[in-house]
Scaffold this motif. Structure first.
Motif, PDB file in Angstrom:
ATOM      1  N   GLU A   1       0.811  -1.210   0.000  1.00 32.24           N
ATOM      2  CA  GLU A   1       0.000   0.000   0.000  1.00 32.24           C
ATOM      3  C   GLU A   1       0.848   1.265   0.000  1.00 32.24           C
ATOM      4  O   GLU A   1       0.556   2.215  -0.724  1.00 32.24           O
TER       5      GLU A   1
ATOM      6  N   GLN B   1      -4.308  -0.336  -3.074  1.00 30.64           N
ATOM      7  CA  GLN B   1      -5.207  -0.573  -1.957  1.00 30.64           C
ATOM      8  C   GLN B   1      -5.726  -2.009  -2.060  1.00 30.64           C
ATOM      9  O   GLN B   1      -6.593  -2.310  -2.868  1.00 30.64           O
TER      10      GLN B   1
ATOM     11  N   ALA C   1      -7.689  -5.303  -1.326  1.00 33.52           N
ATOM     12  CA  ALA C   1      -8.935  -5.761  -0.723  1.00 33.52           C
ATOM     13  C   ALA C   1      -8.787  -7.202  -0.237  1.00 33.52           C
ATOM     14  O   ALA C   1      -9.374  -7.594   0.765  1.00 33.52           O
TER      15      ALA C   1
ATOM     16  N   THR D   1      -5.977  -8.921  -5.192  1.00 34.43           N
ATOM     17  CA  THR D   1      -7.199  -8.339  -5.718  1.00 34.43           C
ATOM     18  C   THR D   1      -7.304  -6.949  -5.123  1.00 34.43           C
ATOM     19  O   THR D   1      -7.350  -6.798  -3.900  1.00 34.43           O
ATOM     20  N   ASN D   2      -7.292  -5.914  -5.990  1.00 28.08           N
ATOM     21  CA  ASN D   2      -7.379  -4.562  -5.454  1.00 28.08           C
ATOM     22  C   ASN D   2      -8.840  -4.187  -5.240  1.00 28.08           C
ATOM     23  O   ASN D   2      -9.750  -4.964  -5.537  1.00 28.08           O
ATOM     24  N   LYS D   3      -9.065  -2.986  -4.707  1.00 33.38           N
ATOM     25  CA  LYS D   3     -10.432  -2.579  -4.365  1.00 33.38           C
ATOM     26  C   LYS D   3     -11.321  -2.375  -5.580  1.00 33.38           C
ATOM     27  O   LYS D   3     -12.531  -2.330  -5.453  1.00 33.38           O
ATOM     28  N   GLU D   4     -10.725  -2.272  -6.763  1.00 35.44           N
ATOM     29  CA  GLU D   4     -11.511  -2.175  -7.995  1.00 35.44           C
ATOM     30  C   GLU D   4     -11.838  -3.560  -8.554  1.00 35.44           C
ATOM     31  O   GLU D   4     -12.459  -3.680  -9.603  1.00 35.44           O
ATOM     32  N   GLY D   5     -11.362  -4.615  -7.898  1.00 34.34           N
ATOM     33  CA  GLY D   5     -11.644  -5.977  -8.326  1.00 34.34           C
ATOM     34  C   GLY D   5     -10.645  -6.538  -9.327  1.00 34.34           C
ATOM     35  O   GLY D   5     -10.815  -7.653  -9.802  1.00 34.34           O
ATOM     36  N   LYS D   6      -9.604  -5.796  -9.659  1.00 32.00           N
ATOM     37  CA  LYS D   6      -8.585  -6.292 -10.589  1.00 32.00           C
ATOM     38  C   LYS D   6      -7.684  -7.276  -9.857  1.00 32.00           C
ATOM     39  O   LYS D   6      -7.292  -7.050  -8.718  1.00 32.00           O
TER      40      LYS D   6
END
Length: 91
Positions: free
Chosen positions: A27, A33, A35, A59-64
């Motif tokens: 981070e 960020q 998740a 897995t980032n907070k955008e779902g990638k």
């Protein structure tokens, strides 16, 4: 100059303690960020076996979703970038 056995001992100690700071490093340094993440135990093989210090499925907070490989060295090795790429031009 240190010997290979000593280097491996420090590498093992570092890897054992790395997990507690991994998320903060991701981070802070990479500005990702997280998740969710899961540790992937993998031995990467080609002609020579390579064991990454840390291999994570992020897995980032955008779902990638992506893989992140972290490598830490006691000394700055100029050829490390080539070893990590595992390109045909690797020394």
């Amino acid at each position: 100059m240190s010997n290979k056995t000593e280097d491996n001992q420090y590498d093992k100690i570092f890897k054992e303690n790395l997990e507690s700071v991994t998320l903060a490093l991701i981070e802070k340094v990479l500005q990702i960020q997280v998740a969710f993440y899961e540790k992937i135990n993998a031995d990467l093989q080609r002609t020579v076996e390579r064991k990454p210090d840390q291999l994570l499925k992020i897995t980032n907070k955008e779902g990638k979703i992506f893989l992140l490989q972290l490598e830490f060295q006691l000394v700055n090795e100029k050829d490390m970038v080539y070893r990590r790429l595992e390109s045909p031009a690797s020394p």
